[in-house]
Motif scaffolding. Structure first.
Motif: not given
Length: 329
Positions: A237-239, A244-246, A258-259, A308-310
């Motif tokens: 999730g952090r990476v 900016k990858l879903p 983290g998903g 989702l926003k991130k």
């Protein structure tokens, strides 16, 4: 006459004592369940909690004086622990054993061929060598499969991506259930003309470098459900959020950790479904050898709004994400 009355009274007294002892025995009945879990993480913990709560509820509904005792053992990912804990559980002669995830199920199934075993969080019991057939096990093992709807999950990932780059897939090549899901992903991609960029790992230490190897080359990431990936979701999730990858995951718990989103099963519900099978064995005396392996009877769309926003550059609406089923946000 007096003698006859005394004998009758004695018989009645004896009958009353026997009846009282029978009732007391029923009131004091304890059902012993052995629980073996391979490692601690959200999905497996949820399955265990769902199982224990539901089975206790089922037993109490059957007889309010009965209790359920759980002998819970967690191997913390160590095979030697699995073997010693399996022996310990079997020596306790439980009424039933719950094995959570494939390594637990395979180890305990080698330890006893007589005690009924139910497993959960195993993708394909036949492929894992636990049953002869998923519809008719013919062994002392059955349970619930956590096979995920890979096609719906990849479709969901496609709705979240903006670029025409391939969809990335990262998985644990040493876990058979993970390779099964990747095979399903390949089949879906071929049928729908999608490009995939697949990387595999066998250790959490390899995840960072594997993700770096496809950095800038993918539009989004698919992470199938397996124990290694689930334990590494905070890192993934952090990476991916930084890039900016879903990320669409194999389970809801992985998306929570983290998903970005998933369309899949809830492991607590899966545990409850397994408990209903256990109740049939313990209370209705059903033969586990004749009980078909079950798949989740509930699927949910889950969206991690914060992630989702991130992670998503493309505008997303509820209509984009409507793949059917109930929705959790």
């Amino acid at each position: 006459m007096k003698k006859t009355l005394l004998i009758t009274a004695g018989v009645l007294t004896t009958s009353a004592i026997l009846l009282t002892e029978t009732v007391n025995a029923s009131a004091q009945k304890t059902i012993n369940i052995g629980v073996l879990q391979v490692v601690q993480h959200g999905s497996l913990d949820a399955a265990r909690n769902g199982f224990e709560k539901e089975l206790t509820k089922e037993v109490k509904a059957y007889n309010s004086n009965w209790t359920v005792k759980y002998n819970y053992q967690n191997a913390q990912g160590d095979q030697a622990n699995l073997q010693s804990m399996s022996s310990q559980i079997v020596k306790g002669k439980p009424d039933l054993i719950l094995a959570i995830a494939k390594p637990s199920a395979q180890t305990i199934a080698k330890t006893t061929k007589s005690i009924p075993i139910l497993t959960t969080a195993v993708t394909d019991l036949k492929r894992a060598g636990l049953v002869k057939d998923n519809n008719k096990p013919a062994t002392n093992v059955s349970g619930t499969s956590d096979l995920t709807p890979v096609d719906k999950q990849l479709k969901l990932l496609s709705t979240l991506t903006k670029s025409e780059k391939p969809l990335g897939v990262i998985y644990n090549s040493s876990e058979e259930n993970s390779t099964l899901q990747v095979d399903m992903a390949k089949k879906y991609a071929k049928e729908h003309h999608l490009k995939l960029k697949i990387v595999s790992v066998t250790s959490t230490n390899d995840i960072q470098s594997a993700l770096n190897s496809i950095d800038g080359q993918i539009a989004g990431l698919y992470v199938p459900s397996d124990n290694l990936m689930a334990s590494a979701m905070h890192t993934i999730g952090r990476v991916t959020q930084k890039a900016k990858l879903p990320v669409v995951t194999g389970s809801i718990e992985m998306a929570e950790d983290g998903g970005t989103a998933t369309y899949g099963l809830n492991y607590q519900d899966l545990g409850k479904q397994t408990a209903k099978m256990a109740a049939q064995i313990i209370l209705d005396h059903k033969d586990v050898k004749q009980m078909p392996v079950e798949q989740s009877d509930k699927l949910h769309l889950y969206v991690n709004k914060s992630n989702l926003k991130k992670s998503v550059l493309k505008p997303v609406t509820s209509r984009n994400l409507n793949l059917g089923g109930s929705q959790l946000c």
